[in-house]
Motif scaffolding. Sequence first.
Motif, PDB file in Angstrom:
ATOM      1  N   LYS A   1       0.817  -1.218   0.000  1.00 43.12           N
ATOM      2  CA  LYS A   1       0.000   0.000   0.000  1.00 43.12           C
ATOM      3  C   LYS A   1       0.852   1.270   0.000  1.00 43.12           C
ATOM      4  CE  LYS A   1      -4.354  -1.779   1.529  1.00 43.12           C
ATOM      5  NZ  LYS A   1      -5.492  -1.718   2.449  1.00 43.12           N
ATOM      6  N   LEU A   2       2.065   1.172   0.541  1.00 42.97           N
ATOM      7  CA  LEU A   2       2.990   2.312   0.470  1.00 42.97           C
ATOM      8  C   LEU A   2       3.274   2.647  -0.993  1.00 42.97           C
ATOM      9  CD1 LEU A   2       4.881   4.270   2.079  1.00 42.97           C
ATOM     10  CD2 LEU A   2       6.661   2.517   1.867  1.00 42.97           C
ATOM     11  N   ASP A   3       3.429   1.615  -1.823  1.00 47.83           N
ATOM     12  CA  ASP A   3       3.615   1.765  -3.267  1.00 47.83           C
ATOM     13  C   ASP A   3       4.667   2.829  -3.594  1.00 47.83           C
ATOM     14  OD1 ASP A   3       3.390   1.603  -5.977  1.00 47.83           O
ATOM     15  OD2 ASP A   3       1.241   1.985  -6.077  1.00 47.83           O
ATOM     16  N   PRO A   4       5.949   2.538  -3.287  1.00 47.63           N
ATOM     17  CA  PRO A   4       7.000   3.541  -3.469  1.00 47.63           C
ATOM     18  C   PRO A   4       7.055   4.156  -4.867  1.00 47.63           C
ATOM     19  CG  PRO A   4       7.848   1.677  -2.239  1.00 47.63           C
ATOM     20  CD  PRO A   4       6.486   1.288  -2.710  1.00 47.63           C
ATOM     21  N   TYR A   5       6.795   3.355  -5.903  1.00 49.77           N
ATOM     22  CA  TYR A   5       6.860   3.880  -7.274  1.00 49.77           C
ATOM     23  C   TYR A   5       5.832   4.994  -7.476  1.00 49.77           C
ATOM     24  CZ  TYR A   5       6.519   4.078 -12.370  1.00 49.77           C
ATOM     25  OH  TYR A   5       6.481   4.517 -13.677  1.00 49.77           O
ATOM     26  N   PHE A   6       4.641   4.828  -6.927  1.00 52.05           N
ATOM     27  CA  PHE A   6       3.591   5.851  -7.030  1.00 52.05           C
ATOM     28  C   PHE A   6       4.050   7.147  -6.357  1.00 52.05           C
ATOM     29  CE2 PHE A   6      -0.410   7.722  -5.240  1.00 52.05           C
ATOM     30  CZ  PHE A   6      -0.980   8.098  -6.445  1.00 52.05           C
ATOM     31  N   LEU A   7       4.641   7.011  -5.168  1.00 53.58           N
ATOM     32  CA  LEU A   7       5.118   8.197  -4.449  1.00 53.58           C
ATOM     33  C   LEU A   7       6.303   8.847  -5.163  1.00 53.58           C
ATOM     34  CD1 LEU A   7       4.768   6.937  -0.765  1.00 53.58           C
ATOM     35  CD2 LEU A   7       3.288   8.533  -1.975  1.00 53.58           C
ATOM     36  N   VAL A   8       7.152   8.044  -5.783  1.00 49.54           N
ATOM     37  CA  VAL A   8       8.262   8.583  -6.581  1.00 49.54           C
ATOM     38  C   VAL A   8       7.721   9.402  -7.754  1.00 49.54           C
ATOM     39  CG1 VAL A   8      10.059   7.876  -8.253  1.00 49.54           C
ATOM     40  CG2 VAL A   8      10.060   6.938  -5.940  1.00 49.54           C
ATOM     41  N   CYS A   9       6.674   8.888  -8.403  1.00 51.31           N
ATOM     42  CA  CYS A   9       6.049   9.623  -9.517  1.00 51.31           C
ATOM     43  C   CYS A   9       5.504  10.966  -9.047  1.00 51.31           C
ATOM     44  CB  CYS A   9       4.924   8.791 -10.141  1.00 51.31           C
ATOM     45  SG  CYS A   9       5.510   7.365 -11.058  1.00 51.31           S
ATOM     46  N   ILE A  10       4.846  10.967  -7.887  1.00 53.02           N
ATOM     47  CA  ILE A  10       4.311  12.216  -7.339  1.00 53.02           C
ATOM     48  C   ILE A  10       5.450  13.180  -6.996  1.00 53.02           C
ATOM     49  CG2 ILE A  10       3.139  13.232  -5.329  1.00 53.02           C
ATOM     50  CD1 ILE A  10       1.220  10.865  -5.374  1.00 53.02           C
ATOM     51  N   ALA A  11       6.506  12.654  -6.360  1.00 53.73           N
ATOM     52  CA  ALA A  11       7.657  13.490  -5.989  1.00 53.73           C
ATOM     53  C   ALA A  11       8.286  14.128  -7.225  1.00 53.73           C
ATOM     54  CB  ALA A  11       8.687  12.650  -5.235  1.00 53.73           C
ATOM     55  N   LYS A  12       8.415  13.362  -8.300  1.00 52.07           N
ATOM     56  CA  LYS A  12       9.006  13.895  -9.539  1.00 52.07           C
ATOM     57  C   LYS A  12       8.159  15.032 -10.112  1.00 52.07           C
ATOM     58  CE  LYS A  12      11.643   9.873 -11.136  1.00 52.07           C
ATOM     59  NZ  LYS A  12      11.696   8.768 -12.122  1.00 52.07           N
ATOM     60  N   GLU A  13       6.843  14.878 -10.032  1.00 55.38           N
ATOM     61  CA  GLU A  13       5.966  15.953 -10.527  1.00 55.38           C
ATOM     62  C   GLU A  13       6.137  17.221  -9.684  1.00 55.38           C
ATOM     63  OE1 GLU A  13       4.074  16.101 -13.359  1.00 55.38           O
ATOM     64  OE2 GLU A  13       5.182  14.247 -13.721  1.00 55.38           O
TER      65      GLU A  13
END
Length: 595
Positions: free
Chosen positions: A444-456
């Motif tokens: 549920k942490l889903d690091p890839y999703f959070l990385v995508c948000i951070a990049k934006e």
Amino acid sequence: MSSNDSCLMAGIIYYSQEKYFHHVQQTAAVGLEKFSNDPVLKFFKAYGVLKEEHIQDAISDLESIRHYPDVSLCSTMALIYAHKRCEIIDREAIQELEYSLKEIRKTVSGTALYYAGVFLWLIGHHDKAKEYIDRMLKISRGFREAYVLRGWVDLTSDKPHTVKKAIEYLEQGIQDTKDVLGLMGKAMYFMMQQNYSEALEVVNQITVTSGSFLPALVLKMQLFLARQDWEQTVEMGHRILEKDESNIDACQILAVHELAREGNMTTATNHVRNLIKALETREPENPSLHLKKILVVSRLCGSHQVILGLVCSFIERSFIATPSYIHVATELGYFFILKNQVKEALLWYTEAMKLDKDGMAGLTGIILCHILEGHLEEAEHQLEFLKEVQKSLGKSEVLIFLQALLTSKKHKGEQETTALLKEAVELHFSSMQGLPLGSEYFEKLDPYFLVCIAKEYLLFCPKQPRLPGQIVSPLLKQVAVILNPVVKAAPALIDPLYLMAQVRYYSGELENAQSILQRCLELDPASVDAHLLMCQIYLAQGNFGMCFHCLELGVSHNFQVGLAAAPVCLLRVAPGASCAQWAPEHERSVSPVHG
């Protein structure tokens, strides 16, 4: 009588509830060697067969035991359930079974009500299961197993206030006995309440008297992880594998540990292979369990091509075995996004839409593919439709992120994009509240999703280090808040670490950024991005020799990327710096001095 064997029945019911259907059949088969022709064990064996979708075999097995009083009720219910799952439904057979069910209910025993309650609970009919258990308790208030079962039904409820009632029933059922199923329920209750020391104490009670009961050891391993004690978690994982060399949960935890904490990708790859082998040999016809157990690997492996290839092939085999399983198709779409193969991802998301035209996951994936391919008008049209549909279902962080991504791509402005990103992040983390550290937490942490948000977010952040006296950008602070939980829980993931180093660099925390980059380079000495950012940090510090050295390293690993970055670094050399300052130390020492 088999129901008196506490470990045997606890194992069968535990594996049934955890959806390990082949384990259910094997455990029941072992029991039948000891308790020959026992109808209860035969029922659970048939239940395992039914849940593997061998419906006709299950119907035949259930028909052979439905006249035994203790299992008459649950067998008849299971037969109705099985007939309704047939491709061609025999309405007449269902009618006869429903009439038979009404007749059985009139003179049913307490034991028959108990097993009917177990069956109803396992297929997800919690309220109906409670009715049967309560009726049983009216007949025989001293039936401890009924209190334990009622505790488990409440424990697995999706309503928090119902879960809290579970302990009363479990305590009443256990009393001063060593009821293994009751003690497992009690331990899980304390775990859910985040009282890990109490939960461990209960698990230890089971292992003292029943040391070979593997579900208790698995729970103990999960409790160590919930306490963030990785050392004991790994030790327990190896101990379980000594007893059961292809234990699915132990293989999964060792893979998670290597991916999240250690970062040795060779070892991680071997653990992932072991997990896949365990799933295919121990639960060969269980695609939903395959997906459930492998999801955490896909969420932690980033873009590591070897592991992605292994997992992708495994999930494709599951899809071939069960081509109607929509979740497998959408997950395959996600894998191809990770592999940066957008056209292949689009094919799988389209396949998911064919399987379920009303399914949101397939359409969400299709929209993401359109955005990534630059088909923004088409993506916007589909997103508007999806937003209308989603209104009745509540907000989704993925949908809001897609809105943010589209807004950013269409250059609609920082304020609108970052507001959407902030909302997506808040929804994402709210869904994780109260989850202990474990496979579900990482999933549920889903690091890839959070990385995508951070990049934006970083697109709108300053691109130069903060100077002394300047205020740190609020957006940089927000990115740090997003990445902190990932870096803390999974310090071996290089992408979030690199982004955190960028945040520290832009915030003017150069030494902190260097320390994080050093960890990145320990994990992947060939990381061109890490070498180039280190180069920029040395440049900002005025250390031109080390800057040039890092640039050389970056070029050595990827000539094209390094070469493209070199002019940027050269243009940013401090005014008045001579070419000699860029020369390696030994060359500078023999350079001629000009007056």
